[in-house]
Design a protein around this motif. Sequence first.
Motif, short mmCIF file in Angstrom:
data_model
loop_
_atom_site.label_atom_id
_atom_site.label_comp_id
_atom_site.label_asym_id
_atom_site.label_seq_id
_atom_site.Cartn_x
_atom_site.Cartn_y
_atom_site.Cartn_z
N ALA A 83 0.82 -1.21 0.00
CA ALA A 83 0.00 0.00 0.00
C ALA A 83 0.85 1.26 0.00
O ALA A 83 0.41 2.33 -0.44
CB ALA A 83 -0.93 -0.02 1.22
N PHE A 84 2.08 1.15 0.48
CA PHE A 84 2.98 2.30 0.54
C PHE A 84 3.62 2.64 -0.80
O PHE A 84 4.09 3.76 -1.01
CB PHE A 84 4.11 2.01 1.54
CG PHE A 84 4.05 2.87 2.77
CD1 PHE A 84 3.90 4.24 2.67
CD2 PHE A 84 4.17 2.32 4.03
CE1 PHE A 84 3.85 5.03 3.79
CE2 PHE A 84 4.12 3.10 5.16
CZ PHE A 84 3.96 4.46 5.05
N LEU A 85 3.69 1.68 -1.71
CA LEU A 85 4.54 1.82 -2.86
C LEU A 85 4.24 3.06 -3.69
O LEU A 85 5.13 3.87 -3.99
CB LEU A 85 4.45 0.56 -3.74
CG LEU A 85 5.01 -0.72 -3.12
CD1 LEU A 85 4.83 -1.90 -4.06
CD2 LEU A 85 6.48 -0.54 -2.78
N LYS A 86 3.00 3.23 -4.10
CA LYS A 86 2.65 4.34 -4.98
C LYS A 86 2.85 5.68 -4.29
O LYS A 86 3.40 6.63 -4.87
CB LYS A 86 1.19 4.20 -5.44
CG LYS A 86 0.78 5.22 -6.49
CD LYS A 86 1.61 5.08 -7.76
CE LYS A 86 1.14 6.06 -8.83
NZ LYS A 86 1.99 5.97 -10.05
N THR A 102 16.20 -2.10 12.27
CA THR A 102 17.37 -2.88 12.64
C THR A 102 17.51 -4.12 11.77
O THR A 102 18.53 -4.81 11.84
CB THR A 102 17.29 -3.31 14.11
OG1 THR A 102 16.07 -4.01 14.33
CG2 THR A 102 17.34 -2.10 15.03
N GLU A 103 16.50 -4.42 10.97
CA GLU A 103 16.50 -5.63 10.12
C GLU A 103 16.29 -5.19 8.67
O GLU A 103 15.20 -5.33 8.12
CB GLU A 103 15.40 -6.61 10.56
CG GLU A 103 15.55 -7.11 11.98
CD GLU A 103 16.68 -8.11 12.10
OE1 GLU A 103 17.15 -8.60 11.06
OE2 GLU A 103 17.09 -8.41 13.24
N ILE A 104 17.33 -4.67 8.06
CA ILE A 104 17.19 -4.11 6.72
C ILE A 104 16.87 -5.19 5.70
O ILE A 104 16.22 -4.94 4.68
CB ILE A 104 18.49 -3.36 6.33
CG1 ILE A 104 18.29 -2.56 5.05
CG2 ILE A 104 19.65 -4.32 6.21
CD1 ILE A 104 17.28 -1.46 5.16
N ARG A 105 17.27 -6.44 5.96
CA ARG A 105 17.03 -7.51 5.00
C ARG A 105 15.55 -7.89 4.91
O ARG A 105 15.14 -8.53 3.94
CB ARG A 105 17.84 -8.75 5.37
CG ARG A 105 19.34 -8.53 5.30
CD ARG A 105 20.11 -9.79 5.64
NE ARG A 105 21.55 -9.58 5.55
CZ ARG A 105 22.46 -10.51 5.81
NH1 ARG A 105 22.06 -11.73 6.18
NH2 ARG A 105 23.74 -10.25 5.71
N VAL A 148 12.69 -4.96 -1.38
CA VAL A 148 13.55 -4.15 -2.26
C VAL A 148 12.74 -3.08 -2.97
O VAL A 148 13.30 -2.03 -3.37
CB VAL A 148 14.28 -5.04 -3.27
CG1 VAL A 148 15.28 -5.96 -2.57
CG2 VAL A 148 13.30 -5.86 -4.08
N THR A 149 11.46 -3.30 -3.15
CA THR A 149 10.63 -2.26 -3.78
C THR A 149 10.52 -1.02 -2.91
O THR A 149 10.37 0.10 -3.43
CB THR A 149 9.23 -2.83 -4.06
OG1 THR A 149 8.71 -3.41 -2.85
CG2 THR A 149 9.28 -3.89 -5.14
#
Length: 607
Positions: free
Chosen positions: A171-174, A190-193, A197-198
């Motif tokens: 929902a955040f993408l656009k 703290t958990e970037i992985r 990636v989008t």
Amino acid sequence: MDETTAGTPLIDEPALPGFPAAPVMSQASPYRVLARKYRPRTFDDLIGQEAMVRTLSNAFETGRIPQAWMLTGVRGVGKTTTARILARGLNYQKADGSGAPTIHMPEPGIHCESIMESRHVDVLEMDAASHTGIDDVRQIIDGIRYSPVSARYKVYIIDEVHMLSEKAFNAFLKTLEEPPPHAKFIFATTEIRKVPVTILSRCQRFDLRRIEADKLVAHLGRICDAEGVTADQDALAAIARAAEGSARDSLSLLDQAISHGAGIVRADTVRDMLGLADRALVIDLFEAVMRGDVPAAFAGLRSQYDSGADPGVILSDLASFSHVVTRLKLIPDAAKDPALSEAERQRGMEFAQRLSVRTLSRTWQILLKGIPEVQSSNRPVAAAEMVLVRLAYAADLPTPDEALRILKEGAAPVSGNGSPTPPPTSSGPATSGNMALATSQARPQRRPEPAGAAPAVRLRRFEDVVAMAGEKRDIVLKAALERDVRLVRFEEGRIELSLAEGGSRTIANDLARALQLWTGERWMVALSSEEGEPTLRDQAVAAERERKEGAASHPLVQAVLAKFPGAQIVNVVERAEKGDGVDAETEILGEADALTAHEAEADDDLE
């Protein structure tokens, strides 16, 4: 969240050089822990994050401000604090209405206090750990359309963003890709992985580094001075090591140490509080183990355990000190590290001069495998003692050259039950002067050869080894020895060699295996950094060139070459003939590229 509430009164903040100004609370106000009292309020107050500050400064000065930032790092390095300072810099505005996005905020602006206290209407903070659903994100999307009430930008700070659900991320993408010009997003995790990636591709990412130990020690020292607390440098170094690069953890530990020591922070009180071992006793234990003194090592372990130190922590400190010694051996400038105590620095240099890298590496490996055993054992002291036994006996293992010497001289003496006799140990005091990392004290006796045994193959020269490779039809190895190897040193049982350009580094292992197979004995084949002799092929080429030059200077050959212009010396053969009472002489024969029909007549004339 550890922000202050909106109703907490704030008094004037004294300017303390070197770290953030701290609000002075009235006597009626509740106590504020150091982690909140000395929380950074400007970019200048952040420690250990110079790369990020420089990037943001250039971005603000050139007007290249992105729509979203992603802050990542371990706990306590300042992600949420940086997000608030960034929101303050975006909305910095003085009382007269002037101001622009900047990282330089010499005086508080009209929005600064409310932003830093997390109560500004246009700077919204959300903890994604407790607001993970799509409905929480939908509220942000619905409200982002409206312009900010009083600030320049509407800033959304989302902490622990990796906790959002997959639908919430989608929902955040656009909105994140094309937000309104008045909206900015700051994410912290703290958990970037775990972040898709989008999302990452739509953000400008900053990896906040762990704060170095020396900077943490200096920071803690300034805070102790501001608080009027007496603190030992060793105590602050122990706190910095325990914090593992986290400013918040170090301040929490300092707060606890101040209470534990009644306003005085000493190294012994910090060790008692954290259950750590005395660094000096750890060094004594390390010395006893390296000397192979098991009774002294057991006594040292038991003494520290009785003082409250955890066996697993003791072994971890041993591993840490072995790493310090290794660094001091390989990088002498490491002695300037301010995080090292004086005992670690002085005695560590002594160990670095006496111990080999091989021994230190072996010690590290044994401790690395022993620490989990101690932590998972229901008898941690016994498990720690067994690790010390392994270390003590590994310290007496011979080095490869010593083992080779033992094998050449014969087998080591064995005990009555057929097992090797253990090396003698000393129960005397642990002193650095009598350290020994050697083999057994007894001289090994030569093993008698059985009657009727076949004579062993004797290789007295390197050329014998090459010839043996030819006899065994190992053509690849023979060619490599002739072409790629420069002999440095040769003795029976040991070969040192260097590689010519293009030589394979596996040739040492290949040759050692081949020699053991051919001779039935173990050979030590090592690569050396010395230049060594020319390769056998280079020597053969040089010898052939010398023979041709010698032949060309012979009067007979010169006459032939003069008689046949363009002729070349192709091969030189040495042939010895014996005459009556005359020594054998060398006849040099040359072959010409072009011989005419007058060759026989020219030979007669020359005779």
